[in-house]
Design a protein around this motif. Sequence first.
Motif, PDB file in Angstrom:
ATOM      1  N   ALA A 191       1.797  -8.697  -5.950  1.00 40.03           N
ATOM      2  CA  ALA A 191       0.975  -9.342  -6.980  1.00 40.03           C
ATOM      3  C   ALA A 191       0.589 -10.721  -6.455  1.00 40.03           C
ATOM      4  O   ALA A 191       1.440 -11.476  -5.986  1.00 40.03           O
ATOM      5  N   LEU A 192      -0.701 -11.028  -6.509  1.00 42.02           N
ATOM      6  CA  LEU A 192      -1.220 -12.292  -5.993  1.00 42.02           C
ATOM      7  C   LEU A 192      -1.463 -13.254  -7.140  1.00 42.02           C
ATOM      8  O   LEU A 192      -2.026 -12.882  -8.174  1.00 42.02           O
ATOM      9  N   THR A 193      -1.041 -14.498  -6.959  1.00 45.75           N
ATOM     10  CA  THR A 193      -1.281 -15.554  -7.941  1.00 45.75           C
ATOM     11  C   THR A 193      -2.468 -16.391  -7.491  1.00 45.75           C
ATOM     12  O   THR A 193      -2.526 -16.810  -6.328  1.00 45.75           O
ATOM     13  N   MET A 194      -3.417 -16.611  -8.398  1.00 47.23           N
ATOM     14  CA  MET A 194      -4.592 -17.424  -8.105  1.00 47.23           C
ATOM     15  C   MET A 194      -4.791 -18.414  -9.241  1.00 47.23           C
ATOM     16  O   MET A 194      -4.346 -18.173 -10.366  1.00 47.23           O
ATOM     17  N   SER A 195      -5.449 -19.529  -8.954  1.00 47.67           N
ATOM     18  CA  SER A 195      -5.738 -20.487 -10.024  1.00 47.67           C
ATOM     19  C   SER A 195      -7.035 -21.227  -9.742  1.00 47.67           C
ATOM     20  O   SER A 195      -7.523 -21.264  -8.610  1.00 47.67           O
ATOM     21  N   ILE A 196      -7.567 -21.798 -10.797  1.00 48.28           N
ATOM     22  CA  ILE A 196      -8.708 -22.705 -10.699  1.00 48.28           C
ATOM     23  C   ILE A 196      -8.305 -23.991 -11.409  1.00 48.28           C
ATOM     24  O   ILE A 196      -7.686 -23.948 -12.477  1.00 48.28           O
ATOM     25  N   ILE A 197      -8.615 -25.116 -10.790  1.00 47.30           N
ATOM     26  CA  ILE A 197      -8.249 -26.427 -11.307  1.00 47.30           C
ATOM     27  C   ILE A 197      -9.522 -27.146 -11.727  1.00 47.30           C
ATOM     28  O   ILE A 197     -10.547 -27.068 -11.037  1.00 47.30           O
ATOM     29  N   ARG A 198      -9.438 -27.865 -12.836  1.00 50.66           N
ATOM     30  CA  ARG A 198     -10.597 -28.634 -13.298  1.00 50.66           C
ATOM     31  C   ARG A 198     -11.036 -29.608 -12.199  1.00 50.66           C
ATOM     32  O   ARG A 198     -10.225 -30.307 -11.605  1.00 50.66           O
ATOM     33  N   SER A 199     -12.315 -29.632 -11.941  1.00 48.94           N
ATOM     34  CA  SER A 199     -12.864 -30.542 -10.947  1.00 48.94           C
ATOM     35  C   SER A 199     -13.281 -31.851 -11.605  1.00 48.94           C
ATOM     36  O   SER A 199     -13.577 -31.894 -12.798  1.00 48.94           O
ATOM     37  N   LEU A 230      -4.133 -16.789 -12.864  1.00 51.92           N
ATOM     38  CA  LEU A 230      -4.176 -15.349 -13.077  1.00 51.92           C
ATOM     39  C   LEU A 230      -3.284 -14.678 -12.054  1.00 51.92           C
ATOM     40  O   LEU A 230      -2.851 -15.286 -11.082  1.00 51.92           O
ATOM     41  N   GLU A 231      -3.032 -13.395 -12.310  1.00 49.82           N
ATOM     42  CA  GLU A 231      -2.321 -12.569 -11.342  1.00 49.82           C
ATOM     43  C   GLU A 231      -3.123 -11.296 -11.139  1.00 49.82           C
ATOM     44  O   GLU A 231      -3.649 -10.722 -12.100  1.00 49.82           O
ATOM     45  N   VAL A 232      -3.239 -10.871  -9.886  1.00 45.33           N
ATOM     46  CA  VAL A 232      -4.002  -9.669  -9.557  1.00 45.33           C
ATOM     47  C   VAL A 232      -3.220  -8.885  -8.511  1.00 45.33           C
ATOM     48  O   VAL A 232      -2.618  -9.467  -7.610  1.00 45.33           O
ATOM     49  N   PHE A 233      -3.219  -7.572  -8.634  1.00 48.88           N
ATOM     50  CA  PHE A 233      -2.492  -6.756  -7.666  1.00 48.88           C
ATOM     51  C   PHE A 233      -3.265  -6.658  -6.347  1.00 48.88           C
ATOM     52  O   PHE A 233      -4.500  -6.638  -6.334  1.00 48.88           O
ATOM     53  N   ALA A 234      -2.523  -6.554  -5.265  1.00 50.65           N
ATOM     54  CA  ALA A 234      -3.130  -6.517  -3.933  1.00 50.65           C
ATOM     55  C   ALA A 234      -4.007  -5.286  -3.732  1.00 50.65           C
ATOM     56  O   ALA A 234      -4.873  -5.290  -2.854  1.00 50.65           O
ATOM     57  N   PHE A 235      -3.816  -4.237  -4.544  1.00 50.30           N
ATOM     58  CA  PHE A 235      -4.668  -3.051  -4.384  1.00 50.30           C
ATOM     59  C   PHE A 235      -5.955  -3.142  -5.208  1.00 50.30           C
ATOM     60  O   PHE A 235      -6.637  -2.148  -5.431  1.00 50.30           O
ATOM     61  N   ASN A 236      -6.310  -4.360  -5.613  1.00 56.81           N
ATOM     62  CA  ASN A 236      -7.536  -4.580  -6.384  1.00 56.81           C
ATOM     63  C   ASN A 236      -8.406  -5.644  -5.701  1.00 56.81           C
ATOM     64  O   ASN A 236      -8.651  -6.714  -6.256  1.00 56.81           O
ATOM     65  N   PRO A 237      -8.896  -5.364  -4.476  1.00 56.48           N
ATOM     66  CA  PRO A 237      -9.688  -6.370  -3.759  1.00 56.48           C
ATOM     67  C   PRO A 237     -10.999  -6.716  -4.447  1.00 56.48           C
ATOM     68  O   PRO A 237     -11.491  -7.838  -4.309  1.00 56.48           O
ATOM     69  N   ARG A 238     -11.570  -5.788  -5.207  1.00 57.56           N
ATOM     70  CA  ARG A 238     -12.822  -6.088  -5.914  1.00 57.56           C
ATOM     71  C   ARG A 238     -12.616  -7.249  -6.886  1.00 57.56           C
ATOM     72  O   ARG A 238     -13.419  -8.187  -6.935  1.00 57.56           O
ATOM     73  N   ALA A 239     -11.509  -7.225  -7.640  1.00 58.52           N
ATOM     74  CA  ALA A 239     -11.234  -8.310  -8.575  1.00 58.52           C
ATOM     75  C   ALA A 239     -10.945  -9.614  -7.834  1.00 58.52           C
ATOM     76  O   ALA A 239     -11.410 -10.683  -8.233  1.00 58.52           O
ATOM     77  N   GLN A 240     -10.200  -9.523  -6.737  1.00 55.78           N
ATOM     78  CA  GLN A 240      -9.913 -10.728  -5.958  1.00 55.78           C
ATOM     79  C   GLN A 240     -11.202 -11.400  -5.519  1.00 55.78           C
ATOM     80  O   GLN A 240     -11.330 -12.627  -5.570  1.00 55.78           O
ATOM     81  N   SER A 269     -15.696 -17.049  -8.242  1.00 59.24           N
ATOM     82  CA  SER A 269     -15.728 -17.853  -9.464  1.00 59.24           C
ATOM     83  C   SER A 269     -14.957 -19.160  -9.319  1.00 59.24           C
ATOM     84  O   SER A 269     -14.879 -19.929 -10.269  1.00 59.24           O
ATOM     85  N   GLY A 270     -14.372 -19.393  -8.142  1.00 61.10           N
ATOM     86  CA  GLY A 270     -13.701 -20.672  -7.891  1.00 61.10           C
ATOM     87  C   GLY A 270     -12.187 -20.634  -7.880  1.00 61.10           C
ATOM     88  O   GLY A 270     -11.540 -21.662  -7.692  1.00 61.10           O
ATOM     89  N   PHE A 271     -11.594 -19.452  -8.083  1.00 55.58           N
ATOM     90  CA  PHE A 271     -10.133 -19.340  -8.032  1.00 55.58           C
ATOM     91  C   PHE A 271      -9.661 -19.356  -6.577  1.00 55.58           C
ATOM     92  O   PHE A 271     -10.312 -18.792  -5.702  1.00 55.58           O
ATOM     93  N   ALA A 272      -8.529 -20.004  -6.349  1.00 55.46           N
ATOM     94  CA  ALA A 272      -7.933 -20.068  -5.017  1.00 55.46           C
ATOM     95  C   ALA A 272      -6.600 -19.325  -5.022  1.00 55.46           C
ATOM     96  O   ALA A 272      -5.843 -19.402  -5.990  1.00 55.46           O
ATOM     97  N   LEU A 273      -6.330 -18.638  -3.912  1.00 50.98           N
ATOM     98  CA  LEU A 273      -5.058 -17.935  -3.758  1.00 50.98           C
ATOM     99  C   LEU A 273      -3.938 -18.949  -3.608  1.00 50.98           C
ATOM    100  O   LEU A 273      -4.030 -19.878  -2.812  1.00 50.98           O
ATOM    101  N   GLU A 274      -2.873 -18.783  -4.389  1.00 51.12           N
ATOM    102  CA  GLU A 274      -1.733 -19.706  -4.337  1.00 51.12           C
ATOM    103  C   GLU A 274      -0.486 -19.065  -3.751  1.00 51.12           C
ATOM    104  O   GLU A 274       0.283 -19.709  -3.063  1.00 51.12           O
TER     105      GLU A 274
END
Length: 198
Positions: free
Chosen positions: A181-189, A144-154, A160-165
């Motif tokens: 814009a911040l990129t985050m991802s979750i990888i199958r465990s 996903l991508e989230v804007f830096a001015f949206n800390p609530r979503a981050q 939920s397990g997403f890590a900042l990339e």
Amino acid sequence: MAHEGFFTDKSTLVGECVVLRSFEAGDIDAMGTILADPEVLTLTGSVHTTAEAHGREAILDSATRQWYETRAEQPDRLDFAIIEQASAACVGEVVLNELSPENDSCNFRILIGPAGRDRGLGTEATRLIIGHAFRTTTLHRIELEVFAFNPRAQHVYERSGFALEGRRRDAHRFDGQYVDALTMSIIRSGRLDADGLK
């Protein structure tokens, strides 16, 4: 096409506070108000000024309405209305899209209108759809991508397990200021719990 049938399981997902389901007529009506919300418009990057975020028509045009009506037919994406159980009202949407079947990856996005905010509904909806995807598909990576001015979503994504990339510097301009814009991802465990998450 390689992605045919990838997201054919569009089962209704039931959590403690929300239900995720394919869009029904009443849900689509509710999306008109949600998509016109100034905060939704701002945080999704749909507008570039505060003035532009206000005064949007709260009724969907026919093309947008038809788009929602056809989401359940798409095998390469998963679009769910977020229904608050207590009120039975549609409070937003959660989506898996931009599927890359060759890489077992896709994109995630969510938006919540004013009636559904700050009560954990977004966190539960995120966990439900991510868990469903890992249980029912071969997906390995969801980003996903989230804007830096949206800390609530981050915060929701991290819980939920997403890590900042990474960070796309000055990727969006709003009210004359540049926003990262911040990129985050979750990888199958290797070990999935009952929700399909670590």
